[in-house]
Design a protein around this motif. Sequence first.
Motif, PDB file in Angstrom:
ATOM      1  N   ARG A 213       0.839  -1.221   0.000  1.00  0.00           N
ATOM      2  CA  ARG A 213       0.000   0.000   0.000  1.00  0.00           C
ATOM      3  C   ARG A 213       0.870   1.266   0.000  1.00  0.00           C
ATOM      4  N   GLN A 214       1.999   1.214   0.692  1.00  0.00           N
ATOM      5  CA  GLN A 214       2.888   2.377   0.785  1.00  0.00           C
ATOM      6  C   GLN A 214       3.812   2.543  -0.411  1.00  0.00           C
ATOM      7  N   HIS A 215       4.289   1.423  -0.963  1.00  0.00           N
ATOM      8  CA  HIS A 215       5.374   1.484  -1.953  1.00  0.00           C
ATOM      9  C   HIS A 215       5.024   0.897  -3.318  1.00  0.00           C
ATOM     10  N   GLY A 216       3.859   0.294  -3.448  1.00  0.00           N
ATOM     11  CA  GLY A 216       3.550  -0.425  -4.680  1.00  0.00           C
ATOM     12  C   GLY A 216       4.095  -1.841  -4.593  1.00  0.00           C
ATOM     13  N   PRO A 217       4.140  -2.560  -5.718  1.00  0.00           N
ATOM     14  CA  PRO A 217       4.593  -3.953  -5.697  1.00  0.00           C
ATOM     15  C   PRO A 217       5.996  -4.090  -5.100  1.00  0.00           C
ATOM     16  N   VAL A 218       6.189  -5.192  -4.380  1.00  0.00           N
ATOM     17  CA  VAL A 218       7.472  -5.453  -3.732  1.00  0.00           C
ATOM     18  C   VAL A 218       7.982  -6.836  -4.129  1.00  0.00           C
ATOM     19  N   MET A 219       9.229  -7.078  -3.792  1.00  0.00           N
ATOM     20  CA  MET A 219       9.863  -8.371  -4.023  1.00  0.00           C
ATOM     21  C   MET A 219      10.775  -8.672  -2.842  1.00  0.00           C
ATOM     22  N   PHE A 220      11.140  -9.936  -2.694  1.00  0.00           N
ATOM     23  CA  PHE A 220      12.052 -10.360  -1.632  1.00  0.00           C
ATOM     24  C   PHE A 220      13.296 -11.009  -2.221  1.00  0.00           C
ATOM     25  N   HIS A 221      14.396 -10.845  -1.486  1.00  0.00           N
ATOM     26  CA  HIS A 221      15.605 -11.611  -1.771  1.00  0.00           C
ATOM     27  C   HIS A 221      16.144 -12.081  -0.437  1.00  0.00           C
ATOM     28  N   GLN A 222      16.378 -13.392  -0.337  1.00  0.00           N
ATOM     29  CA  GLN A 222      16.930 -13.944   0.894  1.00  0.00           C
ATOM     30  C   GLN A 222      18.408 -13.627   0.949  1.00  0.00           C
ATOM     31  N   SER A 223      18.782 -12.812   1.912  1.00  0.00           N
ATOM     32  CA  SER A 223      20.168 -12.409   2.068  1.00  0.00           C
ATOM     33  C   SER A 223      21.015 -13.601   2.493  1.00  0.00           C
ATOM     34  N   GLY A 224      22.242 -13.594   2.060  1.00  0.00           N
ATOM     35  CA  GLY A 224      23.152 -14.669   2.412  1.00  0.00           C
ATOM     36  C   GLY A 224      24.187 -14.258   3.438  1.00  0.00           C
ATOM     37  N   GLY A 225      24.004 -13.143   4.066  1.00  0.00           N
ATOM     38  CA  GLY A 225      24.976 -12.728   5.076  1.00  0.00           C
ATOM     39  C   GLY A 225      25.363 -11.287   4.902  1.00  0.00           C
TER      40      GLY A 225
END
Length: 128
Positions: free
Chosen positions: A26-38
Amino acid sequence: MGTAAASVAQVTATDAALALVAELVRQHGPVMFHQSGGCCDGSAPMCFPAGDFIVGDHDRLLGHVGDAPFYISGPQFEYWKHTQLIIDVVHGRGGMFSLEGPTGRRFLTRSRLFTDDEFAALQADGRV
């Protein structure tokens, strides 16, 4: 995709995580995730505006958290391919680059090992 493997989610989310994703959309529009590796943010799942993180050739799409695609790096996937990632939310400061940082909450990755049958279904479908 086979029906057995199709029912095995490699990433899922708690209701709290889904609610925070909806708030961020709602605040930023579509989002995505990336699993950080450290590095700077440990192993936190990082949430970005869709397209703000460049997905690399070795990144893998594990699934979706709500409507948000969830990627993991190839090397990180090799460590975690035997586990289902469960995205949750806890109180505290998140990763400095992740969208939820200012909310006082942060995404957290929990996991559980796949059963032998689940992992075999994923293997048969070419997903691990």
